[in-house]
Write a protein that holds these residues in place. Structure first.
Motif, PDB file in Angstrom:
ATOM      1  N   PHE A 283       0.850  -1.185   0.000  1.00 23.27           N
ATOM      2  CA  PHE A 283       0.000   0.000   0.000  1.00 23.27           C
ATOM      3  C   PHE A 283       0.888   1.238   0.000  1.00 23.27           C
ATOM      4  O   PHE A 283       2.025   1.201   0.461  1.00 23.27           O
ATOM      5  CB  PHE A 283      -0.898   0.020   1.239  1.00 23.27           C
ATOM      6  N   THR A 284       0.336   2.340  -0.505  1.00 28.91           N
ATOM      7  CA  THR A 284       1.084   3.594  -0.549  1.00 28.91           C
ATOM      8  C   THR A 284       0.135   4.747  -0.264  1.00 28.91           C
ATOM      9  O   THR A 284      -1.083   4.604  -0.336  1.00 28.91           O
ATOM     10  CB  THR A 284       1.776   3.784  -1.910  1.00 28.91           C
ATOM     11  N   ILE A 285       0.732   5.880   0.060  1.00 25.10           N
ATOM     12  CA  ILE A 285      -0.034   7.109   0.266  1.00 25.10           C
ATOM     13  C   ILE A 285       0.671   8.208  -0.527  1.00 25.10           C
ATOM     14  O   ILE A 285       1.901   8.200  -0.654  1.00 25.10           O
ATOM     15  CB  ILE A 285      -0.138   7.456   1.767  1.00 25.10           C
ATOM     16  N   ALA A 286      -0.101   9.130  -1.058  1.00 28.62           N
ATOM     17  CA  ALA A 286       0.475  10.219  -1.857  1.00 28.62           C
ATOM     18  C   ALA A 286       1.402  11.071  -0.981  1.00 28.62           C
ATOM     19  O   ALA A 286       1.158  11.266   0.204  1.00 28.62           O
ATOM     20  CB  ALA A 286      -0.633  11.091  -2.438  1.00 28.62           C
ATOM     21  N   THR A 287       2.453  11.560  -1.580  1.00 30.33           N
ATOM     22  CA  THR A 287       3.433  12.366  -0.850  1.00 30.33           C
ATOM     23  C   THR A 287       2.801  13.617  -0.258  1.00 30.33           C
ATOM     24  O   THR A 287       3.134  14.015   0.864  1.00 30.33           O
ATOM     25  CB  THR A 287       4.589  12.752  -1.790  1.00 30.33           C
ATOM     26  N   SER A 288       1.872  14.225  -0.974  1.00 28.31           N
ATOM     27  CA  SER A 288       1.220  15.432  -0.447  1.00 28.31           C
ATOM     28  C   SER A 288       0.394  15.122   0.790  1.00 28.31           C
ATOM     29  O   SER A 288       0.390  15.891   1.764  1.00 28.31           O
ATOM     30  CB  SER A 288       0.346  16.072  -1.520  1.00 28.31           C
ATOM     31  N   MET A 289      -0.299  13.987   0.802  1.00 31.98           N
ATOM     32  CA  MET A 289      -1.079  13.607   1.988  1.00 31.98           C
ATOM     33  C   MET A 289      -0.162  13.222   3.135  1.00 31.98           C
ATOM     34  O   MET A 289      -0.456  13.506   4.295  1.00 31.98           O
ATOM     35  CB  MET A 289      -2.033  12.465   1.667  1.00 31.98           C
ATOM     36  N   GLU A 290       0.946  12.586   2.827  1.00 30.60           N
ATOM     37  CA  GLU A 290       1.920  12.252   3.862  1.00 30.60           C
ATOM     38  C   GLU A 290       2.465  13.524   4.509  1.00 30.60           C
ATOM     39  O   GLU A 290       2.625  13.593   5.732  1.00 30.60           O
ATOM     40  CB  GLU A 290       3.058  11.444   3.247  1.00 30.60           C
ATOM     41  N   SER A 291       2.703  14.544   3.700  1.00 30.23           N
ATOM     42  CA  SER A 291       3.178  15.826   4.223  1.00 30.23           C
ATOM     43  C   SER A 291       2.143  16.474   5.132  1.00 30.23           C
ATOM     44  O   SER A 291       2.484  17.036   6.173  1.00 30.23           O
ATOM     45  CB  SER A 291       3.504  16.779   3.084  1.00 30.23           C
ATOM     46  N   VAL A 292       0.874  16.400   4.751  1.00 31.97           N
ATOM     47  CA  VAL A 292      -0.197  16.976   5.573  1.00 31.97           C
ATOM     48  C   VAL A 292      -0.276  16.253   6.907  1.00 31.97           C
ATOM     49  O   VAL A 292      -0.372  16.879   7.970  1.00 31.97           O
ATOM     50  CB  VAL A 292      -1.554  16.918   4.832  1.00 31.97           C
ATOM     51  N   VAL A 293      -0.223  14.929   6.885  1.00 30.75           N
ATOM     52  CA  VAL A 293      -0.309  14.146   8.118  1.00 30.75           C
ATOM     53  C   VAL A 293       0.842  14.484   9.057  1.00 30.75           C
ATOM     54  O   VAL A 293       0.659  14.623  10.268  1.00 30.75           O
ATOM     55  CB  VAL A 293      -0.338  12.628   7.795  1.00 30.75           C
ATOM     56  N   VAL A 294       2.030  14.647   8.518  1.00 30.15           N
ATOM     57  CA  VAL A 294       3.195  14.934   9.354  1.00 30.15           C
ATOM     58  C   VAL A 294       3.161  16.379   9.861  1.00 30.15           C
ATOM     59  O   VAL A 294       3.416  16.643  11.037  1.00 30.15           O
ATOM     60  CB  VAL A 294       4.497  14.660   8.566  1.00 30.15           C
TER      61      VAL A 294
END
Length: 105
Positions: free
Chosen positions: A23-34
């Protein structure tokens, strides 16, 4: 973490190897979560002084722990990404409040 990605991520096409799907998550969403935790921490740290003046230091610390606990509960119980992001924001507000109020206490 694999479990977190399995819950909130999207499956990678053609990634099934020996029965394990990736599974993967988009880099932009990963940035928002962090980064949303840091945004909440900034807001909490800036609000710490006025909250201490209105509620007092000890009660302010108790309120900030409740806010942090609300954020952790939202993150733990979330089954979709927006709820997890809101939980991280509230957890950040609680962390920012505590880091301002405890030294003043």
């Amino acid at each position: 973490m694999r479990d977190w990605l399995r819950t909130f991520g999207d499956p990678v096409a053609g990634s099934t190897q020996a029965g394990l799907e990736r599974f993967t998550i988009a880099t932009s969403m990963e940035s928002v979560v962090v980064s949303i935790l840091s945004a909440g921490t900034l807001l909490g740290a800036l609000s710490g002084g006025p909250i201490a003046d209105v509620l007092g230091r000890r009660i302010g610390i108790m309120v900030s722990c409740i806010i942090f606990s609300l954020g952790v509960a939202l993150q733990t119980g979330s089954s979709n990404l927006p709820t997890c992001i809101v939980g991280r924001f509230f957890a950040g507000v609680g962390v920012g409040l505590v880091s301002t109020l405890v030294p003043m206490y």
